[in-house]
Scaffold this motif. Structure first.
Motif, PDB file in Angstrom:
ATOM      1  N   ALA A  58      -7.670 -12.650  -0.439  1.00 41.45           N
ATOM      2  CA  ALA A  58      -8.236 -13.110   0.825  1.00 41.45           C
ATOM      3  C   ALA A  58      -9.116 -14.334   0.590  1.00 41.45           C
ATOM      4  CB  ALA A  58      -9.054 -11.998   1.465  1.00 41.45           C
ATOM      5  N   TYR A  59      -9.223 -15.144   1.619  1.00 48.87           N
ATOM      6  CA  TYR A  59     -10.150 -16.272   1.574  1.00 48.87           C
ATOM      7  C   TYR A  59     -11.501 -15.842   2.131  1.00 48.87           C
ATOM      8  CZ  TYR A  59      -6.259 -19.539   0.953  1.00 48.87           C
ATOM      9  OH  TYR A  59      -5.185 -20.228   0.474  1.00 48.87           O
ATOM     10  N   SER A  60     -12.532 -16.520   1.680  1.00 54.70           N
ATOM     11  CA  SER A  60     -13.744 -16.465   2.471  1.00 54.70           C
ATOM     12  C   SER A  60     -13.783 -17.793   3.234  1.00 54.70           C
ATOM     13  CB  SER A  60     -14.955 -16.214   1.585  1.00 54.70           C
ATOM     14  OG  SER A  60     -15.606 -17.374   1.268  1.00 54.70           O
ATOM     15  N   VAL A  61     -14.143 -17.716   4.488  1.00 57.41           N
ATOM     16  CA  VAL A  61     -14.014 -18.859   5.386  1.00 57.41           C
ATOM     17  C   VAL A  61     -15.392 -19.337   5.804  1.00 57.41           C
ATOM     18  CG1 VAL A  61     -13.187 -19.627   7.647  1.00 57.41           C
ATOM     19  CG2 VAL A  61     -11.790 -18.086   6.272  1.00 57.41           C
ATOM     20  N   GLU A  62     -15.594 -20.635   5.651  1.00 59.91           N
ATOM     21  CA  GLU A  62     -16.840 -21.251   6.090  1.00 59.91           C
ATOM     22  C   GLU A  62     -16.511 -22.128   7.296  1.00 59.91           C
ATOM     23  OE1 GLU A  62     -19.851 -24.556   4.178  1.00 59.91           O
ATOM     24  OE2 GLU A  62     -18.512 -23.458   2.853  1.00 59.91           O
ATOM     25  N   ILE A  63     -17.310 -22.029   8.328  1.00 62.00           N
ATOM     26  CA  ILE A  63     -17.124 -22.902   9.495  1.00 62.00           C
ATOM     27  C   ILE A  63     -18.321 -23.850   9.554  1.00 62.00           C
ATOM     28  CG2 ILE A  63     -16.960 -23.002  12.008  1.00 62.00           C
ATOM     29  CD1 ILE A  63     -15.806 -20.076  11.773  1.00 62.00           C
ATOM     30  N   ASP A  64     -18.040 -25.144   9.509  1.00 60.30           N
ATOM     31  CA  ASP A  64     -19.118 -26.132   9.593  1.00 60.30           C
ATOM     32  C   ASP A  64     -19.489 -26.284  11.065  1.00 60.30           C
ATOM     33  OD1 ASP A  64     -20.751 -28.308   9.684  1.00 60.30           O
ATOM     34  OD2 ASP A  64     -19.499 -29.576   8.416  1.00 60.30           O
ATOM     35  N   ASP A  65     -20.560 -25.595  11.455  1.00 55.08           N
ATOM     36  CA  ASP A  65     -20.883 -25.552  12.892  1.00 55.08           C
ATOM     37  C   ASP A  65     -21.449 -26.880  13.404  1.00 55.08           C
ATOM     38  OD1 ASP A  65     -23.353 -25.353  11.722  1.00 55.08           O
ATOM     39  OD2 ASP A  65     -23.804 -23.353  12.495  1.00 55.08           O
ATOM     40  N   LYS A  66     -21.783 -27.786  12.496  1.00 54.47           N
ATOM     41  CA  LYS A  66     -22.237 -29.099  12.966  1.00 54.47           C
ATOM     42  C   LYS A  66     -21.046 -30.017  13.258  1.00 54.47           C
ATOM     43  CE  LYS A  66     -26.765 -29.090  10.854  1.00 54.47           C
ATOM     44  NZ  LYS A  66     -26.654 -27.688  10.432  1.00 54.47           N
ATOM     45  N   THR A  67     -19.907 -29.684  12.659  1.00 48.72           N
ATOM     46  CA  THR A  67     -18.715 -30.515  12.830  1.00 48.72           C
ATOM     47  C   THR A  67     -17.787 -29.953  13.891  1.00 48.72           C
ATOM     48  OG1 THR A  67     -18.871 -31.086  10.506  1.00 48.72           O
ATOM     49  CG2 THR A  67     -16.782 -31.544  11.567  1.00 48.72           C
ATOM     50  N   ILE A 115     -13.139 -26.269   9.018  1.00 51.54           N
ATOM     51  CA  ILE A 115     -12.873 -24.981   8.379  1.00 51.54           C
ATOM     52  C   ILE A 115     -12.716 -25.225   6.882  1.00 51.54           C
ATOM     53  CG2 ILE A 115     -11.239 -23.070   8.178  1.00 51.54           C
ATOM     54  CD1 ILE A 115     -10.569 -23.592  11.150  1.00 51.54           C
ATOM     55  N   ILE A 116     -13.559 -24.587   6.115  1.00 53.64           N
ATOM     56  CA  ILE A 116     -13.533 -24.754   4.660  1.00 53.64           C
ATOM     57  C   ILE A 116     -13.169 -23.407   4.050  1.00 53.64           C
ATOM     58  CG2 ILE A 116     -14.904 -25.394   2.627  1.00 53.64           C
ATOM     59  CD1 ILE A 116     -16.586 -26.593   5.452  1.00 53.64           C
ATOM     60  N   LEU A 117     -12.116 -23.407   3.244  1.00 54.21           N
ATOM     61  CA  LEU A 117     -11.647 -22.161   2.629  1.00 54.21           C
ATOM     62  C   LEU A 117     -12.145 -22.060   1.195  1.00 54.21           C
ATOM     63  CD1 LEU A 117      -7.925 -22.041   3.836  1.00 54.21           C
ATOM     64  CD2 LEU A 117     -10.004 -21.237   4.975  1.00 54.21           C
ATOM     65  N   HIS A 118     -12.598 -20.890   0.841  1.00 52.17           N
ATOM     66  CA  HIS A 118     -13.005 -20.614  -0.534  1.00 52.17           C
ATOM     67  C   HIS A 118     -12.170 -19.446  -1.032  1.00 52.17           C
ATOM     68  CE1 HIS A 118     -16.570 -23.142  -0.032  1.00 52.17           C
ATOM     69  NE2 HIS A 118     -16.753 -22.553   1.135  1.00 52.17           N
ATOM     70  N   HIS A 119     -11.661 -19.563  -2.239  1.00 54.95           N
ATOM     71  CA  HIS A 119     -10.971 -18.416  -2.845  1.00 54.95           C
ATOM     72  C   HIS A 119     -12.010 -17.405  -3.280  1.00 54.95           C
ATOM     73  CE1 HIS A 119      -6.907 -19.952  -2.816  1.00 54.95           C
ATOM     74  NE2 HIS A 119      -7.389 -21.120  -3.150  1.00 54.95           N
ATOM     75  N   ARG A 120     -11.750 -16.135  -2.957  1.00 58.06           N
ATOM     76  CA  ARG A 120     -12.700 -15.092  -3.379  1.00 58.06           C
ATOM     77  C   ARG A 120     -12.401 -14.643  -4.785  1.00 58.06           C
ATOM     78  NH1 ARG A 120     -13.050 -10.565   1.081  1.00 58.06           N
ATOM     79  NH2 ARG A 120     -12.489 -11.859   2.819  1.00 58.06           N
ATOM     80  N   GLU A 125      -3.152 -22.026   8.162  1.00 54.59           N
ATOM     81  CA  GLU A 125      -2.668 -22.787   9.310  1.00 54.59           C
ATOM     82  C   GLU A 125      -3.849 -23.289  10.148  1.00 54.59           C
ATOM     83  OE1 GLU A 125       0.523 -20.728  11.291  1.00 54.59           O
ATOM     84  OE2 GLU A 125       0.195 -21.921  13.088  1.00 54.59           O
ATOM     85  N   ALA A 126      -4.830 -22.427  10.348  1.00 56.62           N
ATOM     86  CA  ALA A 126      -6.008 -22.816  11.131  1.00 56.62           C
ATOM     87  C   ALA A 126      -6.744 -23.968  10.457  1.00 56.62           C
ATOM     88  CB  ALA A 126      -6.944 -21.609  11.291  1.00 56.62           C
ATOM     89  N   GLU A 127      -6.881 -23.902   9.147  1.00 60.13           N
ATOM     90  CA  GLU A 127      -7.561 -24.976   8.420  1.00 60.13           C
ATOM     91  C   GLU A 127      -6.816 -26.294   8.628  1.00 60.13           C
ATOM     92  OE1 GLU A 127      -6.687 -25.631   4.505  1.00 60.13           O
ATOM     93  OE2 GLU A 127      -8.622 -26.454   3.932  1.00 60.13           O
ATOM     94  N   ALA A 128      -5.488 -26.224   8.528  1.00 59.73           N
ATOM     95  CA  ALA A 128      -4.687 -27.441   8.665  1.00 59.73           C
ATOM     96  C   ALA A 128      -4.723 -27.979  10.093  1.00 59.73           C
ATOM     97  CB  ALA A 128      -3.242 -27.148   8.245  1.00 59.73           C
TER      98      ALA A 128
END
Ligand code: SF4
Length: 67
Positions: A2-11, A62-67, A52-55
Motif C-alpha cells: 500500500a501507499y501512504s498518501v500525502e495531500i499538499d493542501d496548499k496546492t 498528491i504525493i505517494l510514498h511507499h510504505r 491514477e489519482a496521482e497522475a
C-alpha cells in the motif's frame, strides 16, 4: 504494497479529479474544498486507483510514498 498518501493542501485546488479516479480513497472536504483521505484508506487494493489519482491531479498535489 500500500501507499501512504500525502495531500499538499496548499496546492490542492479542489478540482476533484482524484475523487473521480479513486472515490474509495479521496473525498473533498465540504468546508475547505480540499481533498482528504477516506477513513481506513488507502489499502493494498487501492494501489492502482491511487496511482491514477496521482497522475490525474492537474497541480500534482498528491504525493505517494511507499510504505
Ligand atoms: S485532483 Fe489534485 S487538486 Fe484536485 S482535488 Fe484532488 S488533490 Fe486536489
Amino acid at each position: 504494497m500500500a501507499y501512504s498518501v500525502e495531500i499538499d493542501d496548499k496546492t490542492c485546488n479542489g478540482y476533484g479529479n482524484c475523487v473521480v479516479a479513486a472515490p474509495d480513497v479521496f473525498d473533498l472536504d465540504p468546508e475547505t474544498n480540499i481533498a482528504v483521505l477516506q477513513p481506513g484508506h488507502p489499502t493494498d487494493e487501492d494501489d492502482e486507483a491511487v496511482e491514477e489519482a496521482e497522475a490525474d491531479c492537474p497541480v500534482r498535489a498528491i504525493i505517494l510514498h511507499h510504505r
